[in-house]
Design a protein around this motif. Sequence first.
Motif, PDB file in Angstrom:
ATOM      1  N   ILE A 266     -32.581  50.748  40.335  1.00 19.96           N
ATOM      2  CA  ILE A 266     -31.322  51.325  40.816  1.00 19.96           C
ATOM      3  C   ILE A 266     -30.592  51.911  39.614  1.00 19.96           C
ATOM      4  O   ILE A 266     -30.043  51.184  38.795  1.00 19.96           O
ATOM      5  N   TYR A 267     -30.620  53.225  39.507  1.00 21.83           N
ATOM      6  CA  TYR A 267     -29.962  53.900  38.385  1.00 21.83           C
ATOM      7  C   TYR A 267     -28.475  53.562  38.391  1.00 21.83           C
ATOM      8  O   TYR A 267     -27.809  53.668  39.412  1.00 21.83           O
ATOM      9  N   GLY A 268     -27.971  53.139  37.243  1.00 26.53           N
ATOM     10  CA  GLY A 268     -26.561  52.807  37.128  1.00 26.53           C
ATOM     11  C   GLY A 268     -26.255  51.331  37.247  1.00 26.53           C
ATOM     12  O   GLY A 268     -25.106  50.930  37.129  1.00 26.53           O
ATOM     13  N   PHE A 269     -27.270  50.520  37.474  1.00 26.25           N
ATOM     14  CA  PHE A 269     -27.106  49.066  37.485  1.00 26.25           C
ATOM     15  C   PHE A 269     -27.697  48.524  36.187  1.00 26.25           C
ATOM     16  O   PHE A 269     -28.786  48.925  35.790  1.00 26.25           O
ATOM     17  N   GLU A 270     -27.001  47.600  35.554  1.00 31.11           N
ATOM     18  CA  GLU A 270     -27.467  47.038  34.287  1.00 31.11           C
ATOM     19  C   GLU A 270     -27.117  45.551  34.215  1.00 31.11           C
ATOM     20  O   GLU A 270     -25.973  45.167  34.493  1.00 31.11           O
ATOM     21  N   ILE A 271     -28.095  44.733  33.860  1.00 32.21           N
ATOM     22  CA  ILE A 271     -27.831  43.315  33.644  1.00 32.21           C
ATOM     23  C   ILE A 271     -27.068  43.177  32.329  1.00 32.21           C
ATOM     24  O   ILE A 271     -27.554  43.588  31.285  1.00 32.21           O
ATOM     25  N   VAL A 272     -25.859  42.641  32.416  1.00 31.87           N
ATOM     26  CA  VAL A 272     -25.036  42.482  31.211  1.00 31.87           C
ATOM     27  C   VAL A 272     -24.959  41.028  30.750  1.00 31.87           C
ATOM     28  O   VAL A 272     -24.516  40.765  29.629  1.00 31.87           O
TER      29      VAL A 272
ATOM     30  N   ASN B  13     -32.357  27.468  37.261  1.00 32.81           N
ATOM     31  CA  ASN B  13     -31.581  28.426  38.026  1.00 32.81           C
ATOM     32  C   ASN B  13     -31.144  29.570  37.116  1.00 32.81           C
ATOM     33  O   ASN B  13     -30.866  29.356  35.939  1.00 32.81           O
ATOM     34  N   ASN B  14     -31.101  30.767  37.670  1.00 33.05           N
ATOM     35  CA  ASN B  14     -30.639  31.958  36.953  1.00 33.05           C
ATOM     36  C   ASN B  14     -29.196  32.253  37.325  1.00 33.05           C
ATOM     37  O   ASN B  14     -28.833  32.200  38.507  1.00 33.05           O
ATOM     38  N   PHE B  15     -28.392  32.586  36.335  1.00 32.53           N
ATOM     39  CA  PHE B  15     -27.048  33.105  36.522  1.00 32.53           C
ATOM     40  C   PHE B  15     -27.071  34.503  35.930  1.00 32.53           C
ATOM     41  O   PHE B  15     -27.468  34.689  34.780  1.00 32.53           O
ATOM     42  N   CYS B  16     -26.685  35.489  36.713  1.00 27.97           N
ATOM     43  CA  CYS B  16     -26.835  36.863  36.290  1.00 27.97           C
ATOM     44  C   CYS B  16     -25.593  37.677  36.664  1.00 27.97           C
ATOM     45  O   CYS B  16     -25.080  37.541  37.785  1.00 27.97           O
ATOM     46  N   VAL B  17     -25.119  38.497  35.729  1.00 26.97           N
ATOM     47  CA  VAL B  17     -24.038  39.443  36.003  1.00 26.97           C
ATOM     48  C   VAL B  17     -24.612  40.837  35.781  1.00 26.97           C
ATOM     49  O   VAL B  17     -25.144  41.142  34.725  1.00 26.97           O
ATOM     50  N   ILE B  18     -24.499  41.638  36.819  1.00 22.77           N
ATOM     51  CA  ILE B  18     -25.038  42.996  36.815  1.00 22.77           C
ATOM     52  C   ILE B  18     -23.870  43.945  37.011  1.00 22.77           C
ATOM     53  O   ILE B  18     -23.055  43.753  37.925  1.00 22.77           O
ATOM     54  N   LYS B  19     -23.775  44.937  36.161  1.00 20.56           N
ATOM     55  CA  LYS B  19     -22.632  45.847  36.200  1.00 20.56           C
ATOM     56  C   LYS B  19     -23.038  47.212  36.725  1.00 20.56           C
ATOM     57  O   LYS B  19     -24.113  47.725  36.391  1.00 20.56           O
ATOM     58  N   LYS B  20     -22.158  47.788  37.530  1.00 15.69           N
ATOM     59  CA  LYS B  20     -22.361  49.162  37.997  1.00 15.69           C
ATOM     60  C   LYS B  20     -21.766  50.080  36.941  1.00 15.69           C
ATOM     61  O   LYS B  20     -20.554  50.138  36.779  1.00 15.69           O
TER      62      LYS B  20
END
Length: 191
Positions: free
Chosen positions: A164-170, A180-187
Motif C-alpha cells: 500500500i503506497y503511502g503506508f509505512e511502519i514507524v 505479540n507484535n505491537f505496530c504503528v503504521i503511518k499514512k
Amino acid sequence: MKEPFLEPILRRMRIGRVVDEVKSIQNCCLLDIGCGFNHRFLSFVEPYIEYGIGIDFKVHEVSYKKISTKKMTLDETLPFKECAFNAVTMLAVLEHIDKPRQIISEVYRVLKPEGKFILTVPGKLAKPVLEFLAFKVGVVNKNEIEDHKKYYDLYELEQLVSNIYGFEIVKHKHFQFGMNNFCVIKKTSTS
C-alpha cells in the motif's frame, strides 16, 4: 458470559501497549476495528479522544456522547468516508481476518494524511503457547484461538503494508515475552 482466566490480563496488556499512542494524537477521531462485544478499549481511551467508533460482529450497539458502536461483519470494505479518522486500532484482530490486504487498504482509505494505524497481533511464537493455554489448560478462549487464520512476524507485516503506497511502519516492538507484535503504521501520503 464468563471469560477464561487469562483473557482480561492479556487485554489489559494490549491496551497498555496502545493507549500512549492514542493519547499522543490531538483531537483523536478513532476507529476501533474488532472492538469486542463491550468495546472495552474505546471506553478506556474515551477521556483522550474527540470521538470513537467501534465495529465488531458481536458488539452491543451503543451511542454515547463520544463513543458509538456498529454491529457488522468485516468483509472487504469499511462503511466510512475517505480520510474520516486520524487513528485506527486493531487489537488482536488481524489474525482473525480472511482478507487482511483488502482490510488494510480500507484502513488506509479511511485514515487522514499523517494518521496512525495501531495494531497488535500474535507472532508465530504465540501459536503453540496459545493453543496449549486454550485447548489443554482452558485459560484463554478456545473459540478465539480456533478462529486464528495466521500468526505474523515483522517481515510478514512489512509485506502486507508495503503493498500500500503511502503506508509505512514507524514503530514495531514485541511484547508478552516476544509472542505479540505491537505496530504503528503511518499514512504518509494521500495517493
